[in-house]
Design a protein around this motif. Structure first.
Motif, PDB file in Angstrom:
ATOM      1  N   ILE A  16       0.828  -1.203   0.000  1.00  0.00           N
ATOM      2  CA  ILE A  16       0.000   0.000   0.000  1.00  0.00           C
ATOM      3  C   ILE A  16       0.865   1.257   0.000  1.00  0.00           C
ATOM      4  CG2 ILE A  16      -1.683   1.330   1.337  1.00  0.00           C
ATOM      5  CD1 ILE A  16      -2.856  -1.316   2.300  1.00  0.00           C
ATOM      6  N   THR A  17       1.957   1.236   0.764  1.00  0.00           N
ATOM      7  CA  THR A  17       2.862   2.379   0.816  1.00  0.00           C
ATOM      8  C   THR A  17       3.517   2.622  -0.541  1.00  0.00           C
ATOM      9  OG1 THR A  17       3.333   1.930   3.156  1.00  0.00           O
ATOM     10  CG2 THR A  17       4.869   3.353   1.984  1.00  0.00           C
ATOM     11  N   THR A  36       0.846   4.159  -2.812  1.00  0.00           N
ATOM     12  CA  THR A  36       0.521   5.531  -2.424  1.00  0.00           C
ATOM     13  C   THR A  36       1.662   6.482  -2.742  1.00  0.00           C
ATOM     14  OG1 THR A  36      -0.849   4.653  -0.626  1.00  0.00           O
ATOM     15  CG2 THR A  36      -0.252   6.986  -0.520  1.00  0.00           C
TER      16      THR A  36
END
Length: 316
Positions: A11-12, A15
């Motif tokens: 997810i990081t 993003t």
């Protein structure tokens, strides 16, 4: 916990590709946003993850083989020694493929010098190692300062490079660093059991047929190769190898089968976050060098370790 951490990392990564001076709409990107995403953001985010994994992995190996919780590429002088070779290569205008090789050579010289100075009667003194690392950093910094003074034409590029960052990234550099990381990780993973025995007791490891000196030498060379390749492409990004192995051991234990993986993953996660912050913290599109952010985090963490473990450092 392992699956959760991997999910957070993915997810990081996703993003971070959308964060920067130009915000990108992931659902309906314009042609310009698509070019920025695929041509700039994606390779940069992946590159920061690979460099973070390299530094985290090298720090884990340094701390285990040297049996020193403050050992990493920066405190042992390996990073500054590697930077010295890279700066001289850049200042002399040598071909770019030679820069990592020269950085590796000077990094190994610096690390083995610190190692020899800190070893007394076959035992490594952690305090002496840190002091020797400080001296090595001072000597390397002095020579780098001379290079900046003497080679005025390269001054701006050297200063900018020494701050550490991901300013020029391409798929070729990413591929090279990824291959080096994969080779080092597979090598250390194959020797995880031997490294565990080395961490517990050198005499027991020798009695089980492990060549301790050869194992430590291989670990030094490969870990320093990781640092040298990273430094030659990004400049000095300090303290990632200091913070990450401690967090990994506190969360997942000291078994090197786990520590190697999680040190690499947490190092990648930390540097991806630091790079995203460097692209977003200053308004107007200006970027803060990543090395400034990691140095600030590492300095605070270093002080914490000194405060909580100083008795063990000074009195064994």
């Amino acid at each position: 916990m392992k699956k959760l951490l991997i999910l957070i990392f993915v997810i990081t990564l996703a993003t971070s590709c959308l964060i920067g001076s130009t915000a990108i709409n992931p659902f309906s990107p314009s042609p310009v946003e698509r070019d920025i995403l695929l041509g700039l953001r994606l390779p940069r985010v992946l590159f920061s993850a690979v460099i973070g994994a390299m530094l985290g992995l090298s720090g884990s190996v340094y701390q285990l083989t040297l049996k020193n919780p403050l050992a990493d590429s920066f405190t042992t002088g390996a990073a500054s020694s590697s930077a010295l070779g890279a700066v001289l290569a850049i200042a002399l205008g040598l071909p770019l493929p030679l820069v990592p090789l020269i950085a590796l050579g000077t990094g190994l010289i610096g690390l083995f010098t610190v190692y020899r100075l800190s070893k007394t009667n076959g035992v490594i003194n952690p305090v002496t190692m840190i002091l020797a690392g400080v001296v090595m950093n001072i000597v390397a910094s002095a020579v780098i300062s001379f290079a900046k003074y003497f080679f005025e034409d390269s001054l701006s590029s050297i200063v900018f490079w020494l701050m550490g960052g991901f300013f020029v990234v391409d798929w070729g550099k990413l591929t090279l660093c990824a291959v080096v990381l994969l080779f080092a990780y597979l090598l250390f993973a194959g020797k995880a059991l031997q490294l565990n025995l080395l961490a517990l007791d050198e005499h027991s490891a020798q009695s089980l047929g492990i060549n301790v000196d050869r194992l430590r030498t291989v670990a030094f060379v490969v870990a320093t190769a990781l640092v040298a390749v990273a430094v030659s492409h990004t400049g000095i990004i300090g303290f990632v190898g200091l913070i990450v192995p401690h967090v990994s051991r506190s969360l997942f234990g000291s078994d090197m089968h786990n520590n190697l993986f999680f040190s690499s993953l947490l190092g990648a996660l930390l540097l991806v976050l630091a790079d995203a912050a460097s692209r977003s913290i200053i308004p107007g599109g200006a970027e803060l060098p990543v090395g400034i952010i990691t140095a600030l985090l590492g300095g605070v963490f270093f002080l914490y370790l000194l405060q909580t473990r100083r008795e063990r450092f000074w009195h064994g």
